[in-house]
Write a protein that holds these residues in place. Structure first.
Motif, PDB file in Angstrom:
ATOM      1  N   LYS A  89      -3.970   5.702  -7.527  1.00  0.00           N
ATOM      2  CA  LYS A  89      -4.100   4.580  -8.298  1.00  0.00           C
ATOM      3  C   LYS A  89      -5.564   4.280  -8.335  1.00  0.00           C
ATOM      4  CE  LYS A  89      -2.008  -0.015  -8.640  1.00  0.00           C
ATOM      5  NZ  LYS A  89      -1.302  -1.188  -8.253  1.00  0.00           N
ATOM      6  N   VAL A  90      -5.927   4.034  -9.645  1.00  0.00           N
ATOM      7  CA  VAL A  90      -7.341   4.025 -10.158  1.00  0.00           C
ATOM      8  C   VAL A  90      -7.591   2.668 -10.814  1.00  0.00           C
ATOM      9  CG1 VAL A  90      -7.939   6.477  -9.752  1.00  0.00           C
ATOM     10  CG2 VAL A  90      -7.155   5.321 -11.949  1.00  0.00           C
ATOM     11  N   SER A  91      -6.415   1.935 -11.168  1.00  0.00           N
ATOM     12  CA  SER A  91      -6.487   0.782 -11.882  1.00  0.00           C
ATOM     13  C   SER A  91      -5.582  -0.101 -11.564  1.00  0.00           C
ATOM     14  CB  SER A  91      -6.736   1.240 -13.481  1.00  0.00           C
ATOM     15  OG  SER A  91      -6.349   0.035 -14.309  1.00  0.00           O
ATOM     16  N   THR A  92      -6.002  -1.685 -11.943  1.00  0.00           N
ATOM     17  CA  THR A  92      -4.753  -2.574 -11.829  1.00  0.00           C
ATOM     18  C   THR A  92      -4.215  -2.821 -12.865  1.00  0.00           C
ATOM     19  OG1 THR A  92      -6.171  -4.312 -12.355  1.00  0.00           O
ATOM     20  CG2 THR A  92      -6.087  -3.647  -9.821  1.00  0.00           C
TER      21      THR A  92
ATOM     22  N   HIS B  79       0.816  -1.293   0.070  1.00  0.00           N
ATOM     23  CA  HIS B  79       0.052   0.126  -0.146  1.00  0.00           C
ATOM     24  C   HIS B  79       0.927   1.305  -0.015  1.00  0.00           C
ATOM     25  CE1 HIS B  79      -3.780  -2.151   0.965  1.00  0.00           C
ATOM     26  NE2 HIS B  79      -3.121  -2.817   1.571  1.00  0.00           N
ATOM     27  N   THR B  80       0.464   2.333  -0.568  1.00  0.00           N
ATOM     28  CA  THR B  80       1.277   3.750  -0.393  1.00  0.00           C
ATOM     29  C   THR B  80       0.341   4.404   0.480  1.00  0.00           C
ATOM     30  OG1 THR B  80      -0.075   4.355  -2.318  1.00  0.00           O
ATOM     31  CG2 THR B  80       2.070   3.330  -2.624  1.00  0.00           C
ATOM     32  N   HIS B  81       0.852   5.583   0.958  1.00  0.00           N
ATOM     33  CA  HIS B  81       0.494   6.464   1.841  1.00  0.00           C
ATOM     34  C   HIS B  81       1.034   7.750   1.876  1.00  0.00           C
ATOM     35  CE1 HIS B  81      -1.253   3.020   4.318  1.00  0.00           C
ATOM     36  NE2 HIS B  81      -0.138   2.508   3.907  1.00  0.00           N
TER      37      HIS B  81
ATOM     38  N   LYS C 165      -3.070   9.735   4.703  1.00  0.00           N
ATOM     39  CA  LYS C 165      -3.998   9.249   3.634  1.00  0.00           C
ATOM     40  C   LYS C 165      -3.541   8.328   2.911  1.00  0.00           C
ATOM     41  CE  LYS C 165      -7.553  10.774   0.341  1.00  0.00           C
ATOM     42  NZ  LYS C 165      -8.964   9.916   1.175  1.00  0.00           N
ATOM     43  N   GLU C 166      -4.132   7.251   2.625  1.00  0.00           N
ATOM     44  CA  GLU C 166      -3.787   5.938   1.828  1.00  0.00           C
ATOM     45  C   GLU C 166      -4.055   6.269   0.202  1.00  0.00           C
ATOM     46  OE1 GLU C 166      -4.370   1.137   1.376  1.00  0.00           O
ATOM     47  OE2 GLU C 166      -5.014   2.144   3.099  1.00  0.00           O
ATOM     48  N   ASN C 167      -3.166   5.559  -0.509  1.00  0.00           N
ATOM     49  CA  ASN C 167      -3.324   5.604  -2.173  1.00  0.00           C
ATOM     50  C   ASN C 167      -2.869   7.097  -2.453  1.00  0.00           C
ATOM     51  OD1 ASN C 167      -3.775   4.874  -4.619  1.00  0.00           O
ATOM     52  ND2 ASN C 167      -6.058   4.768  -4.498  1.00  0.00           N
ATOM     53  N   VAL C 168      -1.846   7.646  -1.929  1.00  0.00           N
ATOM     54  CA  VAL C 168      -1.370   8.930  -2.443  1.00  0.00           C
ATOM     55  C   VAL C 168       0.110   8.785  -2.775  1.00  0.00           C
ATOM     56  CG1 VAL C 168      -0.878  11.212  -1.960  1.00  0.00           C
ATOM     57  CG2 VAL C 168      -2.937  10.334  -0.989  1.00  0.00           C
TER      58      VAL C 168
END
Length: 327
Positions: A252-255, A215-217, A232-235
């Motif tokens: 990140k909005v897609s795999t 995960h990214t934060h 905050k996560e996903n930054v």
């Protein structure tokens, strides 16, 4: 009698092998020596400085590898006479230039430059240049290199992020050892990676990305107290607005590894976010060119887009990366 020619043949092969090894060693030494020398041709032309009128866009010209400047309203005004850099950023009286040099393993150089783009300090570091940032005062610098891998779209990468305080000369070679608070608890893990530093106006607080356990934060760091906490996560690749109230970043909005991200802006007071009008996947640390506009590199060009989510992206400079507008 037949043993003599065989012995002579072995001696001849040994002699030839020795000559080849000596030649190879001399060549390798020459390459290593050349890689360690400053490249005079990579310096800025004497008349090229960071003194253009306000609003002038500086960036890396991909055709020459040199820092260029351009009036955003006049694309034909490009002048590419700055130093050769793979990544570039500037603020206040200071510019930061990251140069990649050939060789195995990959080696890079950090060049600290003044407003006239004269070299003040040079440091070598391992890895591939990736991100560069200078605080608004020009006194604190940060850079990130890829130690292994060359893309955030995969899990097979490792980064190294350094911070240099020009006021004291103190260099933090790798900020991975900064105590990290995640979900309210001290976090310890061998896979922690930091990248994409953005400094607050006090030259003490900073924002950055930390990745750990898949995960990214977004983290807020405190240099004076040597601490960091997840916000905050996903930054990824945060960029703090000039007034210190918003963060531009890629989410990140897609795999799909070919197009995983979209640019967003986060309000730090409310932690509310909104996407920008740029719908393509952008792998860059966007730069604020003013209070309401962001610039970023995508597909070999620099684009700008409003920060409030309105409007549409506009190509500002073709064949360009590392955009920055000095204030």
């Amino acid at each position: 009698m037949t043993a003599l020619p065989a012995l002579a043949g072995r001696r001849l092969w040994a002699l030839l092998l020795g000559v080849l090894l000596l030649a190879g060693g001399a060549t390798a030494y020459t390459l290593r020596a050349a890689a360690g020398r400053p490249d005079a041709a990579a310096a800025a032309d004497p008349g090229f400085r960071l003194d253009a009128p306000p609003g002038t866009l500086y960036f890396r010209d991909t055709a020459t590898g040199r820092v260029a400047r351009q009036d955003p309203a006049a694309p034909g005004s490009r002048v590419a006479q700055g130093p050769r850099c793979d990544r570039f950023h500037a603020a206040g009286p200071t510019a930061l230039c990251l140069q990649r040099r050939p060789g195995l393993p990959a080696r890079s150089y950090v060049l600290v430059l003044d407003r006239r783009l004269r070299e003040l300090r040079r440091m070598s570091l391992p890895g591939i240049p990736d991100r560069a940032r200078v605080s608004a005062s020009g006194q604190v610098l940060a850079w990130t290199t890829f130690a292994t891998g060359d893309s955030y779209a995969t899990s097979a990468f490792s980064t190294r992020t350094s911070i240099l305080d020009l006021r004291t000369g103190y260099l933090i070679k790798n900020i991975e050892q900064i105590p990290l608070t995640l979900d309210g608890r001290r976090h310890h893990a061998p896979d922690v990676n930091y990248w994409g530093v953005s400094f607050a106006g006090d030259d003490n607080r900073f924002y950055a990305t930390v990745a750990t356990r898949g995960h990214t934060h977004l983290v807020e760091g405190d240099l004076r107290n040597w601490s960091a906490r997840a916000v905050k996560e996903n930054v990824e690749c945060p960029s703090l607005s000039p007034d210190g109230t918003r963060i531009a970043y890629k989410k990140k909005v897609s795999t799909d590894p070919r197009a995983p991200w979209r640019l967003y802006v986060l309000d730090l007071a409310t932690l509310r976010e909104h996407p920008l009008a740029e719908t393509r996947s952008v792998d860059d640390q966007a730069a604020w060119t003013g209070p309401g506009t962001l610039a970023y590199a995508h597909e070999g060009a620099v684009w700008t887009v409003p920060a409030d989510g309105s409007g549409a992206p506009s190509r500002t400079a073709a064949g360009a990366t590392s955009p920055v507008v000095l204030r």
